[in-house]
Scaffold this motif. Sequence first.
Motif, short mmCIF file in Angstrom:
data_model
loop_
_atom_site.label_atom_id
_atom_site.label_comp_id
_atom_site.label_asym_id
_atom_site.label_seq_id
_atom_site.Cartn_x
_atom_site.Cartn_y
_atom_site.Cartn_z
N MET A 1 -43.95 55.56 94.23
CA MET A 1 -45.08 54.63 94.12
C MET A 1 -46.06 55.15 93.07
N LYS A 2 -46.50 54.26 92.19
CA LYS A 2 -47.40 54.67 91.11
C LYS A 2 -48.84 54.69 91.63
N GLU A 3 -49.60 55.72 91.21
CA GLU A 3 -50.98 55.73 91.69
C GLU A 3 -51.78 54.69 90.89
N LEU A 4 -52.70 54.00 91.61
CA LEU A 4 -53.48 52.94 90.97
C LEU A 4 -54.85 53.43 90.54
N SER A 5 -55.26 54.53 91.13
CA SER A 5 -56.51 55.14 90.65
C SER A 5 -56.45 56.63 90.90
N LYS A 6 -57.12 57.35 90.02
CA LYS A 6 -57.23 58.80 90.16
C LYS A 6 -58.69 59.13 89.93
N THR A 7 -59.31 59.78 90.90
CA THR A 7 -60.71 60.16 90.73
C THR A 7 -60.83 61.66 91.01
N TYR A 8 -61.95 62.23 90.56
CA TYR A 8 -62.12 63.68 90.69
C TYR A 8 -63.38 63.99 91.51
N GLY A 9 -63.55 65.26 91.79
CA GLY A 9 -64.75 65.68 92.51
C GLY A 9 -65.96 65.72 91.59
N LYS A 10 -67.10 66.01 92.17
CA LYS A 10 -68.33 66.14 91.37
C LYS A 10 -69.13 67.34 91.85
N ILE A 11 -69.91 67.87 90.93
CA ILE A 11 -70.81 68.96 91.26
C ILE A 11 -72.20 68.54 90.78
N ILE A 12 -73.19 68.62 91.65
CA ILE A 12 -74.56 68.38 91.17
C ILE A 12 -75.10 69.73 90.69
N LEU A 13 -75.41 69.78 89.42
CA LEU A 13 -75.93 71.02 88.83
C LEU A 13 -77.36 71.23 89.28
N ILE A 14 -78.11 70.16 89.29
CA ILE A 14 -79.51 70.23 89.73
C ILE A 14 -80.02 68.83 90.04
N GLY A 15 -80.91 68.73 91.01
CA GLY A 15 -81.57 67.45 91.28
C GLY A 15 -81.14 66.75 92.57
N GLU A 16 -80.28 67.39 93.39
CA GLU A 16 -79.93 66.73 94.65
C GLU A 16 -81.18 66.58 95.51
N HIS A 17 -81.19 65.59 96.33
CA HIS A 17 -82.30 65.20 97.22
C HIS A 17 -83.48 64.61 96.47
N SER A 18 -84.02 65.33 95.46
CA SER A 18 -85.15 64.73 94.73
C SER A 18 -84.70 63.46 93.99
N VAL A 19 -83.39 63.38 93.67
CA VAL A 19 -82.86 62.20 92.97
C VAL A 19 -83.02 60.93 93.83
N VAL A 20 -83.03 61.10 95.14
CA VAL A 20 -83.22 59.96 96.04
C VAL A 20 -84.62 59.36 95.84
N TYR A 21 -85.57 60.19 95.36
CA TYR A 21 -86.97 59.76 95.18
C TYR A 21 -87.33 59.50 93.71
N GLY A 22 -86.30 59.18 92.93
CA GLY A 22 -86.57 58.76 91.55
C GLY A 22 -86.64 59.89 90.53
N MET A 23 -86.37 61.12 90.99
CA MET A 23 -86.37 62.25 90.04
C MET A 23 -84.99 62.34 89.36
N PRO A 24 -84.91 62.98 88.20
CA PRO A 24 -83.61 63.08 87.53
C PRO A 24 -82.67 64.11 88.18
N ALA A 25 -81.39 63.91 87.96
CA ALA A 25 -80.39 64.88 88.40
C ALA A 25 -79.35 65.02 87.30
N ILE A 26 -78.73 66.19 87.24
CA ILE A 26 -77.62 66.40 86.30
C ILE A 26 -76.39 66.70 87.13
N ALA A 27 -75.33 65.95 86.88
CA ALA A 27 -74.11 66.14 87.67
C ALA A 27 -72.90 66.16 86.75
N ILE A 28 -71.91 66.93 87.14
CA ILE A 28 -70.72 67.04 86.31
C ILE A 28 -69.45 66.73 87.13
#
Length: 304
Positions: free
Chosen positions: A1-28
């Motif tokens: 069976m052929k895969e129809l989507s492939k996704t990867y994990g993510k790492i938040i470099l900085i900005g978790e939680h504060s991002v919920v309140y409109g602050m910036p975050a950097i994620a890779i």
Amino acid sequence: MKELSKTYGKIILIGEHSVVYGMPAIAIPFNGVELNVYISENDKNFISCKFFEGELENSSEELRGITELVNSFLNKYQISRKIKIIIDSTIPNERGMGSSAAASFGVSKALFEYFEIDASIDEIIEIANVSEKIIHGNPSGVDLGVVSSNSSIYFIKGKEFEYFPINIDAYLIIADTGIKGKTKEAVSDVKDILDREEANYDKINMLGKLANNAKNYIQIGEINKLGETMYLAHQLLKELTVSNEKLDNLVEISMKHGALGAKLTGGGRGGCMIALSDTKEKALKIKEELSKLSANTWMTYLKK
Ligand code: MEV
């Protein structure tokens, strides 16, 4: 069976939680772990993944988000054909590595592919969000931003995400505490802390400032300063009660063995932490020390 989507994990470099309140975050994106979705014709709607195998309508609580996502897709496009969905993932669950965003986006994308419905990224994200809202309560969208683009981003809630290439001569070490993160609970507790004491917004604003400083340090290749900034962010996240003893311990071990900075990543209260190193030798040493106490460790070079 052929895969129809492939996704990867993510790492938040900085900005978790504060991002919920409109602050910036950097994620890779983190390509060391991945999630594949396969769909085939079936006589009943059926799902198979790590937590559950059986009819979609009998699926477990852990799969409530994905189940609602599939149902809302099938209703929206008035599809009565039955399918079997297989989710095959190496992304550790509930460890701040974006497993839920990867599954939500991956299943949404695979459904559009399988039923040959043309869709923009925004339409795929809209369906994926059905599940994210159930799993996270009030997601900022940063996780889906990275997972859907598979590139590093500078993210502000409600704004179009800015692709933000990271090309620095440094190593990132990632360690899994082995403890399930509690993103929904942590996000809700931060809200309580802010509701209780207005002054706590200073911590959110400071995290936002640190994220912008980090952006600048990445652009000019100031990795020592980037490390310091990450460590400061960890202290603020600790004050917001989203760290725990194990995360703090892994952060301190990294610092003791020469990390430029270290912090929790993602929702916290478990899950993963990250450490930054300027040399491969030191990075390997930090990884070795962390692996004595972690469920799993990874390392990635940030120069492309
Ligand atoms: C979770 O990966 C990141 C948090 O900031 C929550 C969110 O942004 O939705 C904790």
